[in-house]
Design an enzyme around this catalytic site. Structure first.
Site: not given
Length: 495
Positions: A42, A126, A161
């Site tokens: 991320s 995600d 995610h």
């Protein structure tokens, strides 16, 4: 404006309990400087990409778990770079202009990007980043001449995610849930995958890395950045602590994954240290911290950093994605410190280094033997070309560009793996004709097809030769194509 970003859009996680550790100085170790790599999730994935672009001569491998292309939020609001937003070729061209303009100054020469080994991962479920920004990142690497064989791109069905693992660990969330600590058993070993892509086949992992190998160190001597914590972590396998030559991998957590927020879960539950322990890989875990001060960003206005994200939007200066960026320079200083403990050799530098046997793509480098040397390493333009020492007194360097002049140096290696100072440089020029300068064409996708640079299929335009998808086939979508060979075009820009 929403200020929640990347990993951890939920409320702050409860600090995970852990043992008390004595803060130490970051050690100096015997690191093979040609085997340094980075990966992250991320915001950590964005930072991993930024480090890889800014310092492409240092990081030979880059792994990105759920992030987007370099300088995306440097030119556009951060929301245009996540939430599964579609990133156009025109936007990528704007980002590429930064790489082209900064190459060789604010960032290392962009030619170094093409030599990197790249690993990309995103889950199909995600919605925080999503496949579209990752597709754009994959295209950005292609636009910078990374061969398709150097890239592994995984889209994991059903994964949210998260950082994916293949084992259960206390406190982790489920694979299909975007929730703290954003680490989940997805039946897929992400740490193994990224380290294998970068370093090749690994020894079997240890599922119980010794607790004594985890070191909490002071980050204060490396940075005063308000978004970085006072301490970071590093895992040092016993062999590496004893002086063996080891590799170095930087693992970057995402937002709301700092030690202050989830304890040691990112450090221990991701699996990095399990593979590091048996493969002589030192793992550096730099740490961020919450910063609630609103700051001017590159393209997203005034924003705080309440989730302890790595800087991918310009909280801490317009140079956030360059070598001079405060977080990038801090991590690079930690890497340089860790890699400064290689033993010195008393062997003299090789003499008589010369070049011969030039072809369009290769050169033979020769030198006189050094008494007591166990082998030799060869460097081209300052970059090590030999992964293991050469036992003879010549080496054929391949993969060169025709009609190009290079410089080579050689070091002698003793029985402990320590290298001498480099030899005097020897230069040589490959044969053949220099490739013609690239020519770029900017037109609508319809215009490219009528000019013979692209073809249309099922409503989309594709570049001839590379077959890259240029987007919708119409007069409204504008694309820049670079000709790299006869009837061969790629999406990109000319320097």
């Amino acid at each position: 404006m929403k200020t929640r970003m990347l990993v951890g859009w939920a409320a702050a996680a409860v600090l995970a309990a852990g043992p008390a550790w004595a803060v130490q100085s970051l050690p100096r170790l015997n690191i093979d400087k040609s085997q340094i790599s980075v990966s992250g999730l991320s915001s950590g994935g964005f930072m991993a990409n930024q480090l890889g672009v800014a310092h492409s001569s240092t990081f030979m491998g880059v792994g990105v778990f759920a992030a987007g292309p370099y300088m995306c939020a440097g030119h556009y609001n951060y929301t245009a770079c996540m939430y599964n937003a579609t990133i156009s070729d025109g936007q990528l061209s704007t980002m590429q202009s930064s790489i082209n303009h900064w190459s060789g100054s604010q960032i290392d020469d962009k030619a170094g990007i093409a030599k990197q080994k790249i690993y990309l991962f995103v889950g199909t479920s995600d919605s925080t980043i999503g496949p579209n920004p990752m597709d754009a990142l994959r295209k950005q690497y292609a636009n910078n001449a990374v061969p398709s064989g150097n890239v592994e791109y995984i889209k994991r069905s059903g994964a949210a995610h998260v950082f994916p693992t293949d084992f259960d660990a206390a406190g982790n969330n489920s694979c299909g849930s975007t929730s703290s600590p954003y680490i989940a058993n997805c039946g897929y070993d992400g740490a193994k995958a990224v380290l294998t892509r970068i370093y090749g086949t690994l020894n079997p992992r240890s599922d119980a890395p010794p607790a004594s190998n985890y070191i909490e160190f002071s980050q204060a001597s490396f940075t005063s950045n308000p978004g970085m914590a006072a301490t970071g972590w590093v895992y040092v396998p016993s062999d590496c602590a004893a002086g063996a030559q080891c590799r170095l991998h930087v693992a970057l957590h995402g937002c709301q994954q700092s030690y202050a927020q989830i304890g040691d879960k990112f450090i221990k539950n991701t699996g990095y240290t399990r593979w590091a322990d048996t493969n002589r890989i030192v793992v550096l875990f730099p740490q961020t911290k919450v910063d609630n001060t609103s700051r001017s960003t590159a393209a997203s206005g005034l924003l705080p950093n309440p989730n302890a994200c790595w800087d991918w939007i310009g909280w801490y200066g317009s140079d956030f994605a360059q070598k001079g960026g405060s977080q990038i320079s801090a991590i690079k200083a930690m890497v340089d410190h860790l890699a400064s403990g290689a033993p010195t050799s008393t062997l003299p530098a090789p003499t008589g280094v010369s070049t011969s046997g030039a072809t369009d793509t290769s050169m033979v480098i020769s030198w006189a033997s050094v008494q007591g040397a166990a082998g030799y390493h060869v460097y081209r333009n300052g970059a090590k070309q030999t992964t293991t020492p050469v036992t003879g007194t010549s080496y054929t360097d391949t993969g060169l560009t025709p009609a190009t002049t290079y410089q080579w140096t050689v070091t002698a290696v003793d029985g402990q793996g320590a290298e001498s100072v480099p030899s005097a440089a020897a230069s040589g020029t490959t044969t053949g004709a220099a490739p013609p300068p690239a020519t770029c064409y900017t037109a609508s996708n319809y215009g490219h097809t009528t000019a013979g640079r692209a073809y249309a299929a099922w409503g989309y335009a594709y570049a001839k030769g590379s077959n890259q998808n240029m987007g919708l086939w119409n007069i409204y979508v504008i694309t820049t194509l670079k000709q790299t060979g006869p009837n061969h075009y790629v999406i990109g820009t000319c320097p």
